[in-house]
Design an enzyme around this catalytic site. Sequence first.
Site, short mmCIF file in Angstrom:
data_model
loop_
_atom_site.label_atom_id
_atom_site.label_comp_id
_atom_site.label_asym_id
_atom_site.label_seq_id
_atom_site.Cartn_x
_atom_site.Cartn_y
_atom_site.Cartn_z
CE LYS A 318 44.08 -2.16 -16.39
NZ LYS A 318 45.37 -2.53 -16.41
CG HIS A 323 40.52 -2.29 -17.83
ND1 HIS A 323 41.68 -2.03 -18.90
CD2 HIS A 323 40.38 -3.69 -18.07
CE1 HIS A 323 41.91 -3.19 -19.39
NE2 HIS A 323 41.06 -4.24 -18.85
CG PHE A 379 47.67 -10.50 -18.98
CD1 PHE A 379 48.70 -10.59 -19.81
CD2 PHE A 379 47.82 -10.51 -17.54
CE1 PHE A 379 49.93 -10.78 -19.37
CE2 PHE A 379 48.91 -10.72 -17.11
CZ PHE A 379 50.15 -11.10 -17.96
CG PHE A 381 38.00 -10.21 -23.46
CD1 PHE A 381 38.10 -10.25 -21.98
CD2 PHE A 381 36.84 -9.66 -23.72
CE1 PHE A 381 37.39 -9.69 -21.02
CE2 PHE A 381 35.71 -9.28 -22.83
CZ PHE A 381 36.10 -9.18 -21.42
#
Length: 396
Positions: A318, A323, A379, A381
């Site tokens: 990242k 991101h 991964f 929300f």
Amino acid sequence: MSPLQISAYTATSAVGVGKEAHADALAHSRSGLRANDFGDAPLPTWIGRVDGLEDVRLPESAMAWDCRNNRLAWLGLQADGFLEAVAAARQKYGASRIALVLGTSTASIGETELAYTQLDADGNFPSDQRRPAVHTPHSLAMFVQQVLGIDGPSETISTACSSSAKVFASAERLIRLGLADAAVVGGADTLCGSVLFGFNSLELVSTEPCRPFDAARKGISLGEAAGFALVERVQAGGNASQLLGYGEASDAHHMSTPHPEGLGAERALDDALARAGLAADAIDYINMHGTASQKNDEVEGALVARRFPARTHASSTKGFMGHTLGAAGIVEAVVCLLAIERGLMPGTVNTRALDEGFGPQIRLEPATGEVRYALSNSFGFGGNNCALVFGKAVAA
């Protein structure tokens, strides 16, 4: 599961266009993050912005789809001979036998934001913005399907940050069930006000370049990216890398916070390893989700520490491109494929001192060596988790 061959792949992000640009940045720990210069009132943060999108022109036949997100997709599709690879697959299988599965979290919402700033006196969009298909989450897939000339099953997956990881799982099912012979998978997400100010409202955005797994991490740096891969059944004599396994799970613990014990993430990991027929200690490189947020890093760092041996090389990328939300899964899948094909395991840039709660698996410096199997974690929300396992081609 029966492996799938990755016949072609590419990525475009803040570090550049195509595989060579990404490999060079990863090898030399060169970050593409920069001080935020996006929008009329930029937030005090750092972003992974793709240069030149404002000047990208879509093919004349596809100009009705023009928007930042589709321009980014078009820029990405032209790299690494990807258009030619899809054309060859179309010739081999037929246009109706190639599926399209793309992930995005915001699609072309940036164009919709722009349209709302251009309302006329009656509160209507201007005539050039009355393009309903562009202002929908499926805009990306409809555009890509048109420019690739394919018309098999088409899906848009929008599960936040796991979106373009889950495309591989959907493609495997479509091919296994005989609904397609090959699939173009991938995704694209561009910077927009909703993303920047939305994440800022959650107090997740850092005012400095993100520092994944750092003891003093302060949050995420947002970015934009596009990536694509062509997957098909393994071909006799082929030496392309393969998708060996995937795992998906939803822990439904909280709208924006992962389960404190990482239950969904671990379930996705277990399923991916089971489908690949591998134990955890077979994995040579892990591309961690590693957003630099407090909770994500805490949970994922603990998961990797308890499940993998100390020799496993793990890192977050990242800090290279930010991101990239719905595009993170495909871009980080590309990082894993580069690791396998080139023996290059990237480090974790910007991070200065690892949180003492994390294990020795997380590395700050790049390394070289054979990578037989690579794992990519994504991964999202709501606890929407996906894990992918890639590996070298196995001789028939």
